[in-house]
Design an enzyme around this catalytic site. Structure first.
Site, mmCIF file in Angstrom:
data_model
loop_
_atom_site.group_PDB
_atom_site.id
_atom_site.type_symbol
_atom_site.label_atom_id
_atom_site.label_comp_id
_atom_site.label_asym_id
_atom_site.label_seq_id
_atom_site.Cartn_x
_atom_site.Cartn_y
_atom_site.Cartn_z
ATOM 1 N N HIS A 41 0.851 -1.195 0.000
ATOM 2 C CA HIS A 41 0.000 0.000 0.000
ATOM 3 C C HIS A 41 0.883 1.240 0.000
ATOM 4 C CE1 HIS A 41 1.140 -0.560 4.198
ATOM 5 N NE2 HIS A 41 1.157 0.768 4.219
ATOM 6 N N HIS A 124 5.796 6.473 -0.854
ATOM 7 C CA HIS A 124 6.571 5.271 -1.158
ATOM 8 C C HIS A 124 5.703 4.056 -0.883
ATOM 9 C CE1 HIS A 124 6.868 5.779 3.201
ATOM 10 N NE2 HIS A 124 6.912 4.443 3.230
HETATM 11 O O1 3AM Z 1 3.863 2.775 4.271
HETATM 12 P P1 3AM Z 1 4.777 2.313 5.343
HETATM 13 O O2 3AM Z 1 4.969 0.825 5.345
HETATM 14 O O3 3AM Z 1 6.060 3.068 5.374
HETATM 15 O O4 3AM Z 1 5.624 2.229 8.768
HETATM 16 C C1 3AM Z 1 4.239 2.073 8.934
HETATM 17 C C2 3AM Z 1 3.503 1.882 7.633
HETATM 18 O O5 3AM Z 1 4.043 2.744 6.674
HETATM 19 C C3 3AM Z 1 3.643 3.384 9.417
HETATM 20 O O6 3AM Z 1 2.282 3.288 9.096
HETATM 21 C C4 3AM Z 1 2.117 2.425 7.979
HETATM 22 C C5 3AM Z 1 1.115 1.351 8.290
HETATM 23 O O7 3AM Z 1 1.507 0.663 9.449
HETATM 24 N N1 3AM Z 1 3.851 3.592 10.849
HETATM 25 C C6 3AM Z 1 3.808 2.660 11.807
HETATM 26 N N2 3AM Z 1 4.053 3.238 13.000
HETATM 27 C C7 3AM Z 1 4.262 4.565 12.773
HETATM 28 C C8 3AM Z 1 4.554 5.675 13.599
HETATM 29 N N3 3AM Z 1 4.676 5.561 14.919
HETATM 30 C C9 3AM Z 1 4.130 4.786 11.392
HETATM 31 N N4 3AM Z 1 4.277 5.991 10.841
HETATM 32 C C10 3AM Z 1 4.563 7.019 11.686
HETATM 33 N N5 3AM Z 1 4.694 6.880 13.012
#
Ligand code: 3AM
Length: 190
Positions: A41, A124
């Site tokens: 996603h 990304h």
């Molecule tokens: O799209 P990505 O995979 O980069 O990294 C987590 C993921 O992003 C991000 O939220 C998305 C769905 O889980 N994520 C998880 N914890 C987070 C946090 N504490 C976070 N983004 C910002 N702060």
């Protein structure tokens, strides 16, 4: 409490290309954990652990949000984390409609009293998460070489016709995502 985030579900054409890139990269388990195809996603905003009524309020604000469908092109592969990479991702060609949609999602969060993170939006699609310290020198080199080899990666354009609210369940096998609601974008052909 519900751990939630707002993201673009990816059209199957893009997901297939991303799976191909994953298969071409050196992603040795268990130090590297590829994102399963159904979890691929593009995150617009991380909502975090919130009480269910607040997530419900956000859902209504997202339902009321109006934004245009647009074409998305994925480009390049790189890593986040600098000298100790923590994730590998596909990049996204600059897109004003995508940036506008992300700002509207942040505004919707603001409206309901959620305090969105104001970090610069770096669109990304995460392909894999990794623990750099658990990789030996040979695996590190193969992983980095693979990323460089995939730098010419390009997929799309593909129409983004909707965005969605997800619930994230953190498990020992990695996160599991449930789509809670999907919101159509205006003028979508699909
Ligand atoms: O799209 P990505 O995979 O980069 O990294 C987590 C993921 O992003 C991000 O939220 C998305 C769905 O889980 N994520 C998880 N914890 C987070 C946090 N504490 C976070 N983004 C910002 N702060």
């Amino acid at each position: 409490m519900i751990r939630a985030f707002v993201a673009l579900p990816l059209p199957v054409t893009l997901r297939q290309r991303l799976m191909l890139v994953q298969s071409l990269l050196h992603l040795p388990r268990p130090a590297v954990r590829p994102v399963p195809p159904e979890n691929l996603h593009l995150t617009l905003a991380f909502v975090g652990e919130q009480p269910a009524p607040l997530v419900e309020d956000l859902h209504h604000a997202l339902e009321a949000l109006r934004a245009q469908a647009f074409d998305l092109t994925l480009r390049g592969v790189s890593a986040f984390g600098g000298r100790t990479p923590r994730s590998v991702h596909a990049g996204v060609e600059p897109s004003e409609p995508l940036a506008r949609l992300q700002r509207k999602v942040l505004r919707a969060m603001d409206e309901v009293g959620l305090d969105p993170e104001r970090r610069r939006f770096t669109p990304h699609v995460t392909l894999a998460r990794l623990d750099w310290r658990r990789l030996d020198e040979a695996d590190r080199t193969r992983l980095l070489r693979g990323i460089v080899d995939q730098d010419g990666f390009r997929a799309g354009p593909a129409e983004i016709a909707a965005f969605a609210l997800y619930r994230s369940h953190l498990g020992r096998e990695g996160p599991h995502y449930d789509e809670l609601a999907r919101y159509g974008l205006e003028g979508a052909l699909a």
